[in-house]
Design a protein around this motif. Structure first.
Motif, PDB file in Angstrom:
ATOM      1  N   UNK A  12       0.829  -1.204   0.000  1.00 53.41           N
ATOM      2  CA  UNK A  12       0.000   0.000   0.000  1.00 53.41           C
ATOM      3  C   UNK A  12       0.861   1.250   0.000  1.00 53.41           C
ATOM      4  N   UNK A  13       1.935   1.245   0.762  1.00 59.39           N
ATOM      5  CA  UNK A  13       2.825   2.405   0.811  1.00 59.39           C
ATOM      6  C   UNK A  13       3.567   2.566  -0.513  1.00 59.39           C
ATOM      7  N   UNK A  14       3.847   1.462  -1.202  1.00 54.27           N
ATOM      8  CA  UNK A  14       4.563   1.524  -2.472  1.00 54.27           C
ATOM      9  C   UNK A  14       3.788   2.309  -3.520  1.00 54.27           C
ATOM     10  N   UNK A  15       2.462   2.390  -3.397  1.00 51.48           N
ATOM     11  CA  UNK A  15       1.659   3.160  -4.347  1.00 51.48           C
ATOM     12  C   UNK A  15       1.613   4.640  -3.995  1.00 51.48           C
ATOM     13  N   UNK A  29       2.591   7.191   2.698  1.00 52.97           N
ATOM     14  CA  UNK A  29       1.170   7.084   2.374  1.00 52.97           C
ATOM     15  C   UNK A  29       0.374   7.571   3.580  1.00 52.97           C
ATOM     16  N   UNK A  30      -0.624   8.386   3.324  1.00 53.73           N
ATOM     17  CA  UNK A  30      -1.499   8.858   4.390  1.00 53.73           C
ATOM     18  C   UNK A  30      -2.546   7.789   4.691  1.00 53.73           C
ATOM     19  N   UNK A  31      -2.773   7.553   5.988  1.00 53.09           N
ATOM     20  CA  UNK A  31      -3.807   6.621   6.423  1.00 53.09           C
ATOM     21  C   UNK A  31      -5.035   7.394   6.873  1.00 53.09           C
ATOM     22  N   UNK A  32      -6.186   6.731   6.845  1.00 51.17           N
ATOM     23  CA  UNK A  32      -7.431   7.380   7.239  1.00 51.17           C
ATOM     24  C   UNK A  32      -7.777   7.145   8.704  1.00 51.17           C
ATOM     25  N   UNK A  33      -6.952   6.407   9.431  1.00 53.53           N
ATOM     26  CA  UNK A  33      -7.242   6.165  10.842  1.00 53.53           C
ATOM     27  C   UNK A  33      -6.439   7.128  11.718  1.00 53.53           C
ATOM     28  N   UNK A  34      -6.611   7.025  13.017  1.00 49.31           N
ATOM     29  CA  UNK A  34      -5.922   7.933  13.928  1.00 49.31           C
ATOM     30  C   UNK A  34      -4.782   7.225  14.655  1.00 49.31           C
ATOM     31  N   UNK A  35      -4.233   6.194  14.058  1.00 46.13           N
ATOM     32  CA  UNK A  35      -3.155   5.435  14.674  1.00 46.13           C
ATOM     33  C   UNK A  35      -1.826   6.182  14.624  1.00 46.13           C
TER      34      UNK A  35
END
Length: 133
Positions: A12-15, A29-35
């Motif tokens: 996922x980060x590779x994209x 890569x930006x994630x949509x969670x708050x982790x």
């Protein structure tokens, strides 16, 4: 800060966006969670035998330990892809390269592993029809 361990997370980060350096490539890569911020390390076999790859990986981990976590963006995943130059490059120079990589505006590249978000079509332009003379 946590570590990336699952192959799906690395893919996922590779994209995502990337910043190049002589000793490594930083992918993000930006994630949509708050982790928390997560970071992964990878070195391919073309960079040497196992002890050389392990040394590259150890140097990359130490770079991240010495980097100020404030320079990383929250809710992001990062992957450092080691290059062979990481064996011989000065550690202080690599640390500066990593600081610069985190501050650079990210360049997004699409690798064709999913639907394109910009609506454009990959490949050459469509051919136009020609009338016979």
């Amino acid at each position: 800060m946590d570590r990336l361990r699952q192959r799906a997370d690395f893919l996922a980060v590779a994209n995502g966006a990337r910043a190049n350096s002589p000793a490594f490539v930083l992918q993000s890569r930006r994630r949509d969670d708050s982790g928390p911020i997560r970071i992964g390390f990878t070195v391919t076999k073309k960079n040497g035998n196992a002890p050389q790859r392990n040394r590259i990986r150890r140097r990359l981990r130490e770079l991240v330990k010495r980097l100020d976590p404030v320079s990383m963006q929250p809710h992001h995943d990062y992957v450092l892809v080691g290059r062979r130059d990481a064996l011989s490059r000065d550690f202080a120079t690599m640390l500066d390269d990593l600081r610069i990589a985190f501050t650079k505006p990210a360049r997004h590249t699409h690798k064709g592993r999913g639907p394109r978000t910009d609506g454009s079509r990959p490949g050459p332009a469509p051919a136009t029809s020609r009338k016979p003379d």
